[in-house]
Design a protein around this motif. Structure first.
Motif, PDB file in Angstrom:
ATOM      1  N   UNK A  24      62.512 160.889  58.625  1.00 39.79           N
ATOM      2  CA  UNK A  24      62.095 161.987  59.461  1.00 39.79           C
ATOM      3  C   UNK A  24      60.874 162.692  58.881  1.00 39.79           C
ATOM      4  N   UNK A  25      60.812 162.797  57.569  1.00 34.45           N
ATOM      5  CA  UNK A  25      59.671 163.503  56.985  1.00 34.45           C
ATOM      6  C   UNK A  25      58.368 162.758  57.221  1.00 34.45           C
ATOM      7  N   UNK A  26      58.426 161.436  57.288  1.00 35.01           N
ATOM      8  CA  UNK A  26      57.223 160.643  57.554  1.00 35.01           C
ATOM      9  C   UNK A  26      56.764 160.886  58.985  1.00 35.01           C
ATOM     10  N   UNK A  27      57.720 160.899  59.908  1.00 33.85           N
ATOM     11  CA  UNK A  27      57.386 161.173  61.308  1.00 33.85           C
ATOM     12  C   UNK A  27      56.827 162.587  61.450  1.00 33.85           C
ATOM     13  N   UNK A  28      57.445 163.557  60.769  1.00 30.41           N
ATOM     14  CA  UNK A  28      56.973 164.938  60.840  1.00 30.41           C
ATOM     15  C   UNK A  28      55.553 165.054  60.293  1.00 30.41           C
ATOM     16  N   UNK A  29      55.275 164.391  59.196  1.00 32.81           N
ATOM     17  CA  UNK A  29      53.925 164.431  58.618  1.00 32.81           C
ATOM     18  C   UNK A  29      52.919 163.781  59.561  1.00 32.81           C
ATOM     19  N   UNK A  30      53.302 162.686  60.180  1.00 38.53           N
ATOM     20  CA  UNK A  30      52.428 162.014  61.144  1.00 38.53           C
ATOM     21  C   UNK A  30      52.122 162.947  62.311  1.00 38.53           C
ATOM     22  N   UNK A  31      53.165 163.574  62.854  1.00 36.43           N
ATOM     23  CA  UNK A  31      52.974 164.479  63.986  1.00 36.43           C
ATOM     24  C   UNK A  31      52.157 165.712  63.599  1.00 36.43           C
ATOM     25  N   UNK A  32      52.299 166.178  62.385  1.00 37.06           N
ATOM     26  CA  UNK A  32      51.463 167.294  61.922  1.00 37.06           C
ATOM     27  C   UNK A  32      49.994 166.896  61.874  1.00 37.06           C
ATOM     28  N   UNK A  33      49.733 165.667  61.444  1.00 37.97           N
ATOM     29  CA  UNK A  33      48.348 165.189  61.414  1.00 37.97           C
ATOM     30  C   UNK A  33      47.782 165.093  62.825  1.00 37.97           C
ATOM     31  N   UNK A  34      48.591 164.596  63.764  1.00 35.11           N
ATOM     32  CA  UNK A  34      48.145 164.513  65.158  1.00 35.11           C
ATOM     33  C   UNK A  34      47.929 165.912  65.725  1.00 35.11           C
ATOM     34  N   UNK A  35      48.825 166.807  65.420  1.00 38.60           N
ATOM     35  CA  UNK A  35      48.700 168.190  65.886  1.00 38.60           C
ATOM     36  C   UNK A  35      47.454 168.852  65.315  1.00 38.60           C
ATOM     37  N   UNK A  36      47.069 168.447  64.123  1.00 35.18           N
ATOM     38  CA  UNK A  36      45.864 168.973  63.480  1.00 35.18           C
ATOM     39  C   UNK A  36      44.575 168.394  64.028  1.00 35.18           C
ATOM     40  N   UNK A  37      44.671 167.446  64.958  1.00 32.67           N
ATOM     41  CA  UNK A  37      43.476 166.907  65.582  1.00 32.67           C
ATOM     42  C   UNK A  37      43.153 165.472  65.220  1.00 32.67           C
ATOM     43  N   UNK A  38      43.910 164.867  64.332  1.00 31.41           N
ATOM     44  CA  UNK A  38      43.693 163.481  63.942  1.00 31.41           C
ATOM     45  C   UNK A  38      44.558 162.591  64.832  1.00 31.41           C
ATOM     46  N   UNK A  39      43.958 161.973  65.849  1.00 36.35           N
ATOM     47  CA  UNK A  39      44.728 161.187  66.808  1.00 36.35           C
ATOM     48  C   UNK A  39      45.231 159.862  66.256  1.00 36.35           C
ATOM     49  N   UNK A  40      44.681 159.403  65.145  1.00 37.56           N
ATOM     50  CA  UNK A  40      45.123 158.152  64.526  1.00 37.56           C
ATOM     51  C   UNK A  40      45.203 158.335  63.014  1.00 37.56           C
ATOM     52  N   UNK A  41      46.214 159.055  62.533  1.00 39.30           N
ATOM     53  CA  UNK A  41      46.341 159.278  61.087  1.00 39.30           C
ATOM     54  C   UNK A  41      46.576 157.981  60.330  1.00 39.30           C
ATOM     55  N   UNK A  42      45.986 157.906  59.150  1.00 40.79           N
ATOM     56  CA  UNK A  42      46.181 156.738  58.290  1.00 40.79           C
ATOM     57  C   UNK A  42      47.331 157.008  57.330  1.00 40.79           C
ATOM     58  N   UNK A  43      47.687 155.997  56.568  1.00 42.48           N
ATOM     59  CA  UNK A  43      48.742 156.148  55.565  1.00 42.48           C
ATOM     60  C   UNK A  43      48.339 157.200  54.533  1.00 42.48           C
ATOM     61  N   UNK A  44      47.047 157.241  54.189  1.00 46.43           N
ATOM     62  CA  UNK A  44      46.574 158.228  53.219  1.00 46.43           C
ATOM     63  C   UNK A  44      46.723 159.646  53.772  1.00 46.43           C
ATOM     64  N   UNK A  45      46.475 159.813  55.071  1.00 44.72           N
ATOM     65  CA  UNK A  45      46.635 161.133  55.698  1.00 44.72           C
ATOM     66  C   UNK A  45      48.088 161.601  55.640  1.00 44.72           C
ATOM     67  N   UNK A  46      48.993 160.691  55.961  1.00 43.38           N
ATOM     68  CA  UNK A  46      50.419 161.027  55.940  1.00 43.38           C
ATOM     69  C   UNK A  46      50.867 161.336  54.514  1.00 43.38           C
TER      70      UNK A  46
END
Length: 113
Positions: free
Chosen positions: A1-23
């Protein structure tokens, strides 16, 4: 769940395609462990898909999950010190008492009718 939450936070921040490094960076900011295999699994699953469509599809699936019943068990499981608020008392109905105006003629005013 934390990985999904981090991914969604990146998308919410404006990054429509977050990378593994972003997460990993988001997870590192909160002191969470970044599991590479889970991150890669998530990224491969959402690659090329719109997040809002994925969320909408998930909501449709959740709508079919039964989630009712058993209201009494929750109150019984509450700790003794945390009293649940009492339900509001139903509005009192004003009962109109009809007076019996009939009389037996003996001055008893219908007491034994």
């Amino acid at each position: 769940m934390k990985v999904i939450a981090a991914y969604l936070l990146a998308v919410l921040g404006g990054n429509n395609a977050p990378s593994a490094a972003d997460v990993k960076k988001i997870l590192g900011c909160v002191g969470a462990d970044a599991e590479d295999d889970r991150i890669e699994l998530l990224l491969s699953g959402v690659k090329g898909k719109d997040v809002s469509e994925l969320i909408a599809a998930g909501m449709e699936k959740l709508a079919t999950v039964p989630s009712g019943g058993g209201g009494g068990a929750v109150a019984a499981a509450a700790p003794a010190g945390d009293a649940a608020p009492e339900p509001a008392a139903p509005a009192k109905k004003e009962e109109k008492v009809e007076e019996n105006e009939e009389s037996d003629g003996e001055g008893m005013f219908g007491l034994f009718d």
